[in-house]
Design an enzyme around this catalytic site. Sequence first.
Site, PDB file in Angstrom:
ATOM      1  N   ASN A 103     -24.116  55.272  33.897  1.00  0.00           N
ATOM      2  CA  ASN A 103     -25.500  54.979  33.524  1.00  0.00           C
ATOM      3  C   ASN A 103     -26.211  54.155  34.598  1.00  0.00           C
ATOM      4  O   ASN A 103     -25.557  53.418  35.320  1.00  0.00           O
ATOM      5  CB  ASN A 103     -25.524  54.217  32.193  1.00  0.00           C
ATOM      6  CG  ASN A 103     -25.490  55.147  31.006  1.00  0.00           C
ATOM      7  OD1 ASN A 103     -26.042  56.239  31.039  1.00  0.00           O
ATOM      8  ND2 ASN A 103     -24.836  54.719  29.938  1.00  0.00           N
ATOM      9  N   TYR A 108     -32.825  56.507  21.917  1.00  0.00           N
ATOM     10  CA  TYR A 108     -33.298  55.592  22.960  1.00  0.00           C
ATOM     11  C   TYR A 108     -34.824  55.511  23.012  1.00  0.00           C
ATOM     12  O   TYR A 108     -35.364  54.596  23.641  1.00  0.00           O
ATOM     13  CB  TYR A 108     -32.749  56.019  24.325  1.00  0.00           C
ATOM     14  CG  TYR A 108     -31.298  55.665  24.496  1.00  0.00           C
ATOM     15  CD1 TYR A 108     -30.908  54.466  25.080  1.00  0.00           C
ATOM     16  CD2 TYR A 108     -30.303  56.520  24.044  1.00  0.00           C
ATOM     17  CE1 TYR A 108     -29.581  54.130  25.214  1.00  0.00           C
ATOM     18  CE2 TYR A 108     -28.968  56.200  24.173  1.00  0.00           C
ATOM     19  CZ  TYR A 108     -28.611  55.003  24.757  1.00  0.00           C
ATOM     20  OH  TYR A 108     -27.279  54.681  24.873  1.00  0.00           O
TER      21      TYR A 108
END
Length: 424
Positions: free
Chosen positions: A144, A245
């Site tokens: 990430n 998200y």
Amino acid sequence: MNIVVIGGGSTYTPELINGLITRSATLHVRTVWLVDPDEERLHIVGSFAQRMVRHAGAGFQVELTTERRRALEGADYVITQFRVGGQQARHNDELLGRRHHLVGQETTGVGGFAKALRTIPIVLDVARDMRANAPQAILLNFTNPAGIVTEAVARHGGVPVIGLCNNAINAQRGIARMCDVPPEQVFIEQVGLNHLNWIRRVTINGEDATNAVIAAYVERLRHDDDPLRFPPRLIHILRAIPSSYLRYFYLTPQIIARQNSGEPTRAEVVMEVERRLLARYADPTLREMPPELMERGGAYYSTAAAALIESLHTDDNAIHVVNTRNNGAIPNLADDVVVEMPCAVGKCGATPIPVAPLEPAFHGLTCQVKAYELLTVQAAVEGNEEAAMLALLANPLGPDAAHVEAVWEDIKRTNSGLLPTFER
């Protein structure tokens, strides 16, 4: 085939090994190299991985090393799953967000920005070593922020790259449970960017089930008492299911209020989970994945990663939701930007399946976040301080113009020794 895992000391690694064990008859894996600079952690995780393989009779070897170039010789696939600075750097990112009343989460906002700057130079070093030692290999990025890191490699790495995230497979399986059908019957048209996407269409066993799935999802929201749940009316307006998200963008004040309430950072929670996991992995009698691994997050990562490798290896052209260059698949986004969407995957890589243009409600936010991502890549690659501050300003979750310089200076102080050199 030979597979190299950069960040092999990760607590995720046993799940990945389990996925390779499950598909070992199809994949014909010869060696999995686990590479990590943390020798103690590599030994604990790697020894457990070796016990898992022996116990399953999978027939491939797990080798451990701190020397990346040694492992890369002859590699077919390279998986990146590392965290520069460890969970402490993540904790610092979250605290930085709290100091400035901004979202500090690790893939969005200032946290994702700082993590990208720490990560991009290292993943480009990995790509350089691949060009020299494994020119035939494909890079599969799980690190990430996956979208930005994949964008950086696609533009500057000089190696084939596919970005992988477990959110899509989690969404698919969640819809399958909600509708009480096998996961393999569920197809989702998920479009946008990594951690910024929407499910616009769902088919079940080939039949359009979008309206029924959205109705069922709205009904679940009506009975959810989480204050950070999406408002049911929002789903009706969007006519799509947003990635979890998107809470950071759609519910920003509520997110900031919660993170400033004094609750532990996510990094602190994960540190404790990892402490317990490593203690379990160190048990010489443990030979199968412990249930505590599900607390770590990243569910079905092994399923997604192993299935992706299987499609690349067998040329089955199965559909996977991955991060790759758009190449015209989303007509109102640039061809050369990395997007996250359904792709047919075979020996030639990931080919995006063309879809309808993004609706204005999705397109505007997507373009703004993509502009932030491109500026972040530029900042990391060039050590360009102006690009870094412009990236912070372009991010919808970033600081305003009056505070951007103070936030940038804090990011540099907080990440001293972990960032590339920046020039004014």
